[in-house]
Scaffold this motif. Structure first.
Motif, PDB file in Angstrom:
ATOM      1  N   THR A   1       1.222  61.031  55.570  1.00 29.45           N
ATOM      2  CA  THR A   1       1.252  59.753  55.611  1.00 29.45           C
ATOM      3  C   THR A   1       0.894  58.962  54.135  1.00 29.45           C
TER       4      THR A   1
ATOM      5  N   HIS B   1       3.625  49.051  62.648  1.00 26.88           N
ATOM      6  CA  HIS B   1       4.118  50.052  63.198  1.00 26.88           C
ATOM      7  C   HIS B   1       5.133  50.340  61.893  1.00 26.88           C
ATOM      8  N   THR B   2       4.819  51.586  61.273  1.00 29.48           N
ATOM      9  CA  THR B   2       5.620  52.156  60.301  1.00 29.48           C
ATOM     10  C   THR B   2       6.050  53.751  60.553  1.00 29.48           C
ATOM     11  N   VAL B   3       7.112  54.164  59.892  1.00 26.42           N
ATOM     12  CA  VAL B   3       7.315  55.777  59.908  1.00 26.42           C
ATOM     13  C   VAL B   3       6.112  56.308  59.391  1.00 26.42           C
TER      14      VAL B   3
ATOM     15  N   THR C   1       0.190  59.699  62.774  1.00 32.09           N
ATOM     16  CA  THR C   1      -0.743  59.498  63.829  1.00 32.09           C
ATOM     17  C   THR C   1      -0.236  60.997  64.665  1.00 32.09           C
ATOM     18  N   CYS C   2       0.945  61.186  64.740  1.00 32.15           N
ATOM     19  CA  CYS C   2       1.245  62.548  65.518  1.00 32.15           C
ATOM     20  C   CYS C   2       1.001  63.695  65.124  1.00 32.15           C
TER      21      CYS C   2
ATOM     22  N   TRP D   1       9.821  48.992  62.752  1.00 31.44           N
ATOM     23  CA  TRP D   1       9.052  50.254  62.104  1.00 31.44           C
ATOM     24  C   TRP D   1       9.833  51.033  61.211  1.00 31.44           C
ATOM     25  N   ARG D   2      11.204  51.032  61.318  1.00 27.26           N
ATOM     26  CA  ARG D   2      11.840  51.810  60.324  1.00 27.26           C
ATOM     27  C   ARG D   2      12.362  50.932  59.062  1.00 27.26           C
TER      28      ARG D   2
ATOM     29  N   TRP E   1       3.356  56.268  62.134  1.00 23.73           N
ATOM     30  CA  TRP E   1       3.513  57.103  63.419  1.00 23.73           C
ATOM     31  C   TRP E   1       3.654  58.711  63.070  1.00 23.73           C
ATOM     32  N   THR E   2       4.305  59.108  62.125  1.00 25.98           N
ATOM     33  CA  THR E   2       4.239  60.451  61.581  1.00 25.98           C
ATOM     34  C   THR E   2       2.931  61.034  61.395  1.00 25.98           C
TER      35      THR E   2
END
Length: 140
Positions: free
Chosen positions: A56, A12-14, A20-21, A78-79, A17-18
């Protein structure tokens, strides 16, 4: 880390997640546009998918992604920024597209000298094969 997955690095990384959204929004927009027979919306959704890949990649290059493989447990959050992103990750296509990753012996020596003059506490040299079969020093 606790929970159902125990002590595993789930990646899980920024950047993850970004991307993916943004991709999810693109898929939803394209799917809804197909149902509504709205061609412009379909192409906007595909544009959002391309934007997801670009966002990404840029976040990964700026240290908000992670290299391949598991990270040390202290970097599971993740951060947590990836400090090795500036030099590029070995075997990472995104880093290679940006001109990072595998280097010639001259560029690896330049990176080593730059890292040492910048006051880095330690470096790790790992050999990677080149086209000629000789190992090249890679600094992380």
């Amino acid at each position: 880390m606790s929970g159902i997955h125990g002590d595993h690095d789930l990646g899980h990384t920024v950047a993850g997640w970004t991307g993916t959204c943004v991709a999810l929004v693109g898929f939803i927009l394209s799917g809804a546009a197909m149902i509504a027979a709205w061609p412009i919306g379909f192409w906007l959704g595909l544009g959002a998918l391309a934007l997801a890949a670009l966002v990404t990649w840029v976040l990964h290059l700026n240290g908000w992604g992670k290299p391949s493989g598991p990270r040390p447990p202290a970097e599971y959050h993740w951060r947590t920024r990836d400090r090795a992103a500036a030099q590029g990750h070995p075997d990472c296509w995104g880093c290679r597209l940006a001109g990072r990753g595998r280097r010639s012996p001259e560029r690896a020596a330049e990176a080593t000298n730059h890292t040492r003059t910048a006051g880095a506490s330690s470096t790790t040299e790992i050999g990677f094969p080149t086209a000629g079969g000789a190992p090249v020093a890679q600094v992380h």
